[in-house]
Scaffold this motif. Structure first.
Motif, PDB file in Angstrom:
ATOM      1  N   GLU A  73       0.813  -1.215   0.000  1.00  0.00           N
ATOM      2  CA  GLU A  73       0.000   0.000   0.000  1.00  0.00           C
ATOM      3  C   GLU A  73       0.849   1.269   0.000  1.00  0.00           C
ATOM      4  OE1 GLU A  73      -2.496  -0.345   3.400  1.00  0.00           O
ATOM      5  OE2 GLU A  73      -3.859  -1.802   2.462  1.00  0.00           O
ATOM      6  N   HIS A  74       2.050   1.207   0.584  1.00  0.00           N
ATOM      7  CA  HIS A  74       2.805   2.434   0.806  1.00  0.00           C
ATOM      8  C   HIS A  74       4.108   2.534   0.018  1.00  0.00           C
ATOM      9  CE1 HIS A  74       0.060   3.650   3.984  1.00  0.00           C
ATOM     10  NE2 HIS A  74       0.146   2.438   4.489  1.00  0.00           N
ATOM     11  N   ALA A  75       4.550   1.460  -0.614  1.00  0.00           N
ATOM     12  CA  ALA A  75       5.795   1.527  -1.386  1.00  0.00           C
ATOM     13  C   ALA A  75       5.573   2.293  -2.681  1.00  0.00           C
ATOM     14  CB  ALA A  75       6.301   0.123  -1.685  1.00  0.00           C
ATOM     15  N   THR A  76       6.541   3.135  -3.036  1.00  0.00           N
ATOM     16  CA  THR A  76       6.499   3.872  -4.291  1.00  0.00           C
ATOM     17  C   THR A  76       7.878   3.797  -4.936  1.00  0.00           C
ATOM     18  OG1 THR A  76       7.210   5.975  -3.307  1.00  0.00           O
ATOM     19  CG2 THR A  76       4.830   5.481  -3.290  1.00  0.00           C
ATOM     20  N   PRO A  77       7.969   4.074  -6.239  1.00  0.00           N
ATOM     21  CA  PRO A  77       9.294   4.073  -6.878  1.00  0.00           C
ATOM     22  C   PRO A  77      10.255   5.049  -6.217  1.00  0.00           C
ATOM     23  CG  PRO A  77       7.560   4.060  -8.538  1.00  0.00           C
ATOM     24  CD  PRO A  77       6.886   4.284  -7.215  1.00  0.00           C
ATOM     25  N   GLU A  78       9.719   6.173  -5.732  1.00  0.00           N
ATOM     26  CA  GLU A  78      10.570   7.176  -5.088  1.00  0.00           C
ATOM     27  C   GLU A  78      10.945   6.777  -3.666  1.00  0.00           C
ATOM     28  OE1 GLU A  78       7.584   7.879  -6.448  1.00  0.00           O
ATOM     29  OE2 GLU A  78       8.423   8.476  -8.400  1.00  0.00           O
ATOM     30  N   ARG A  79      10.133   5.934  -3.048  1.00  0.00           N
ATOM     31  CA  ARG A  79      10.390   5.510  -1.670  1.00  0.00           C
ATOM     32  C   ARG A  79      10.126   4.015  -1.547  1.00  0.00           C
ATOM     33  NH1 ARG A  79       7.752   6.783   3.995  1.00  0.00           N
ATOM     34  NH2 ARG A  79       9.613   7.268   5.212  1.00  0.00           N
TER      35      ARG A  79
END
Length: 311
Positions: A83-89
């Motif tokens: 739910e919270h992982a992103t390419p930037e983070r």
């Protein structure tokens, strides 16, 4: 182990979940990560994982989460990551593993009870925890097996993987070891140096190690050494670009002899220098050099030296 390891590694992930078996070294790993600039949180309640991951910011975060957490659920951990992982983070998992026999020894030496077996033998809790965490181990980005590690070994391993910011490349580790204590579990390539003449049979060389010039010269004077060493280094320089191209982040090349004190140490050091010259920076780990295991006959098994328990 040498005190001047220098390894280039990929930039650390902004968020790192540190998990694994109780007694395998999670507390030690979190302390190292904190020293490396991570904001470290240990034994985080599972209900707070999602809100913490949702907090914006570019700071590096290390979160310790494991079976001690009330109502622990690997599925909920993975759901929060998704739910919270992103390419930037990105969110990565560091899993600390260890053999059951070694964990039992550590719990026995420290007189601690296993958190999942407060009224039963530690082995029961270890088996339950290993099963409970199996899915997290399967998807982990980095697995460190600490079965043969001292606290300092684990500190170095974590520092090598997460300490230096730099370009994305293959992190190469050369390791010496003794067959009398078993082949390293994390070795990707293994070379057996027991065909070389053994310095143990030279009385003045016996108390020394492969880091000493006299031992190194003795090993290199073997008629088979030069051609074998050239072949091994040539093979490695041929294979390493392929591993890097295929996206391997870490590679461990192990050199073994009987006790891990003389021949394997000398060859690992020589190979390290040759590979650096060829453009492949690396770290050198001498797993058994400090144990003091003697190299007797090829079939000999040395007494197991005492190792410090890991928190």
């Amino acid at each position: 182990m040498p005190d001047d390891l220098q390894v280039k590694d990929e930039p650390p992930a902004p968020v790192l979940l540190v998990t694994g078996l109780s007694g395998a070294g999670k507390s030690t790993a979190l302390k190292v990560l904190e020293d490396l600039g991570y904001e470290a949180v240990d034994n985080l309640p599972l209900s707070l994982l999602g809100p913490l991951l949702a907090v914006p910011g570019g700071h590096r975060l290390a979160i310790g989460i494991d079976a001690r957490t009330r109502a622990f659920s690997p599925e909920l951990v993975l759901q929060a990551m998704a739910e919270h992982a992103t390419p930037e983070r990105p969110i990565r998992i560091l899993y600390l593993d260890c053999s059951g026999h070694e964990l039992v020894r550590r719990f026995s030496e420290t007189r601690r009870r296993h958190p999942l077996a407060l009224d039963r033998p530690a082995g029961d809790g270890i088996a339950m925890e290993r099963e409970l965490l199996s899915e997290l181990r399967r998807v982990a980005d980095v697995v460190i097996d600490t079965s043969d590690f001292s606290t300092n070994d684990l500190r170095r391993a974590v520092s090598m993987r997460f300490g230096a910011a730099g370009h994305k490349s293959l992190t190469l580790t050369l390791m010496s070891f003794g067959y009398s204590r078993g082949v390293p579990r994390d070795a990707d390539l293994v070379f057996d140096m027991r065909f070389l003449k053994n310095p143990h049979w030279v009385p003045e060389l016996r108390p020394l190690t492969g880091l000493d010039r006299a031992v190194s010269d003795h090993v290199k004077s073997d008629p088979a050494y030069a051609s074998a060493f050239e072949t091994i280094v040539g093979l490695l320089t041929l294979l390493l670009p392929g591993y890097a191209k295929e996206g391997r982040a870490y590679l461990t090349v192990a050199f073994g002899c009987t006790g891990g004190k003389h021949r394997s140490v000398a060859v690992a050091e020589a190979a390290s220098a040759a590979l650096v010259e060829a453009g492949w920076p690396n770290a050198v780990v001498h797993r058994d050099r400090a144990i003091g295991a003697e190299e007797d006959l090829p079939e000999a098994v040395s007494a197991e030296g005492e190792r410090k328990g890991l928190e």
